[in-house]
Design an enzyme around this catalytic site. Structure first.
Site, PDB file in Angstrom:
ATOM      1  CD  GLU A 183      -4.314   0.093  -2.500  1.00 33.80           C
ATOM      2  OE1 GLU A 183      -4.831  -0.766  -1.773  1.00 33.80           O
ATOM      3  OE2 GLU A 183      -4.858   1.172  -2.741  1.00 33.80           O
TER       4      GLU A 183
ATOM      5  CG  HIS B 255      -2.179   0.755   1.065  1.00 34.77           C
ATOM      6  ND1 HIS B 255      -2.198   2.129   1.093  1.00 34.77           N
ATOM      7  CD2 HIS B 255      -3.458   0.378   0.892  1.00 34.77           C
ATOM      8  CE1 HIS B 255      -3.444   2.539   0.951  1.00 34.77           C
ATOM      9  NE2 HIS B 255      -4.225   1.506   0.822  1.00 34.77           N
TER      10      HIS B 255
END
Ligand SMILES: *[C@@H]1O[C@H](CO)[C@@H](O)[C@H](O)[C@H]1NC(C)=O
Ligand SMILES: *[C@@H]1O[C@H](CO)[C@@H](O)[C@H](O)[C@H]1NC(C)=O
Ligand SMILES: *[C@@H]1O[C@H](CO)[C@@H](O)[C@H](O)[C@H]1NC(C)=O
Length: 372
Positions: free
Chosen positions: A335, A198
């Site tokens: 992501e 992330h």
């Protein structure tokens, strides 16, 4: 010589166990040719800094992060910055699922599981629950000047998931501006697993501009996972052709960001979608200002991109902090991942259930370079 080697071995094992107790200990890596450098911490197996060279050959840290490492655990809003997210990234509708997956799990049935509703205000499950992989202190199992492997044991029943999961992540910096991530996870019994990395990027390192609206994005994708107004997948897949979500030709983030189709919450415009690769994963992101570009390859079928709408977080000193903040649209989370909430949509044919005999593997390779 023997004594010396024994001493070295003792020192290096001390180093390893020390890391297990200081979750904020910086792990500094660099590529053998010094093209890229990065720092990680065991807390969340988090990437905290990433340096690559701009068009003039100067290193820039292009990653959102905090100088005060404690902000990774105690900071405002907890944006999962740089961490590994798991055991299940993104949302699980109604924090309930069944194995085998079904669209409407039967409450109370023996194969129905209830997980944490960690976004308490909305009563939803997000990014692994209250203490997801991003908040655990991972253990360093091996380290060189260009690579580190971290391990985490996710105990049985944690956050409501069945069984335990052992997970290893190996980060490697390679010559030619490459950052590779390899994750392997082993489940003790049938459980959904969906992990991601992330990290938030600004390829100008917040120097020429405060936001990423002039960054170019190219995603080889003609489809996104369709979302309802509450942010949960509806089960449909949208064709992006002719919409502000079509990035098959390199287009700036800002060109269409205020289009109504980018709205992911009432009154908020910005991207926060899961693009489905077509079918070979291929992605690039670059800034004509710094000249920095990265290309991504992954074994994941999708990429979630979130353009930091509404951000207000203290910056690193290298980015003008702490007086300046990482603000609205100041970065993009990129992501590589699977289909959001596929455990409610068996019709998609995406099997996210892992078990002994079916190991989970997640890989990505990011290549940093400069454009003329
Ligand atoms: C949500 O989950 C709870 C607990 O399993 C269940 O009682 C409820 O019926 C579910 N709601 C919906 C709309 O599926
Ligand atoms: C991680 O380490 C910190 C500092 O030692 C500790 O306060 C915290 O409880 C640990 N977190 C977990 C999830 O074990
Ligand atoms: C991605 O799309 C671009 C532009 O259409 C194309 O040049 C490139 O070959 C594609 N990459 C892959 C891996 O399919």
């Amino acid at each position: 010589m023997v004594i010396f080697l024994t001493l070295l071995a003792a020192l290096s094992s001390l180093h390893v166990s020390y890391a297990a107790y200081d979750p904020f200990l910086p792990i500094n890596l660099k590529a053998p040719d010094n093209s890229v450098k990065a720092t990680f911490i065991p807390f969340g197996a988090t990437l905290t800094n990433f340096w690559t060279k701009d068009r003039t050959g100067k290193f820039r840290d292009v990653l959102l992060g905090f100088d005060n490492k404690e902000l990774y655990s105690n900071g405002p809003d907890h944006p999962y910055a740089g961490a590994i997210v798991g055991r299940y990234a993104n949302r699980i509708k109604n924090a309930t699922f069944s194995i085998p997956p079904s669209e409407y799990p039967i409450p109370g049935a023996p194969n129905t599981y209830e997980v944490s509703k960690n976004i308490v205000s909305e009563g939803i499950f997000l990014h692994g629950g209250f203490i997801g992989y991003d908040r655990f202190n991972w253990t360093i199992t091996s380290q060189t000047s260009s690579s580190v492997t971290l391990y985490h044991f996710d105990p049985p029943g944690h956050e409501g998931f069945p069984g335990s999961v052992k997970v290893w992540v190996t980060y490697t910096l390679k010559s030619g501006g490459i950052w590779d991530t390899y994750i392997k996870a082993l489940a003790s019994e049938k459980t959904p697993i969906m992990l991601t990395s992330h990290a938030y990027w600004n390829l100008d390192a917040w120097q020429e501009s405060e936001d990423i609206l002039d960054h170019y994005l190219q995603i080889n994708s003609s489809k996104v996972v369709a979302l309802a107004s509450d942010g949960h997948p509806t089960g449909d897949i949208w064709d992006v052709t002719g919409t502000a979500l079509d990035f098959r030709t390199p287009t700036t983030v800002g060109a269409r960001i205020d289009d109504s189709s980018t709205s992911t919450a009432p009154g908020v415009h910005g991207y926060d979608y899961d693009w489905i690769y077509d079918p070979k994963p291929s992605f690039q992101f670059y800034s004509k200002k710094s000249g920095i570009k990265f290309e991504a390859k992954t074994n994941q079928p999708c990429v979630q991109i979130y353009t930091c709408q509404g951000f207000n977080l203290p910056r690193k000193a290298a980015h003008g902090g702490p007086t300046k903040v990482y603000g609205n649209r100041g970065c993009a989370a990129i992501e590589q991942q699977s289909y959001v909430d596929a455990i409610h949509h068996p019709s998609w044919g995406v099997d996210q259930i892992y078990h002994p005999g079916r190991d989970y593997v997640w890989t990505s390779s990011y290549k940093f370079s400069v454009i003329p």
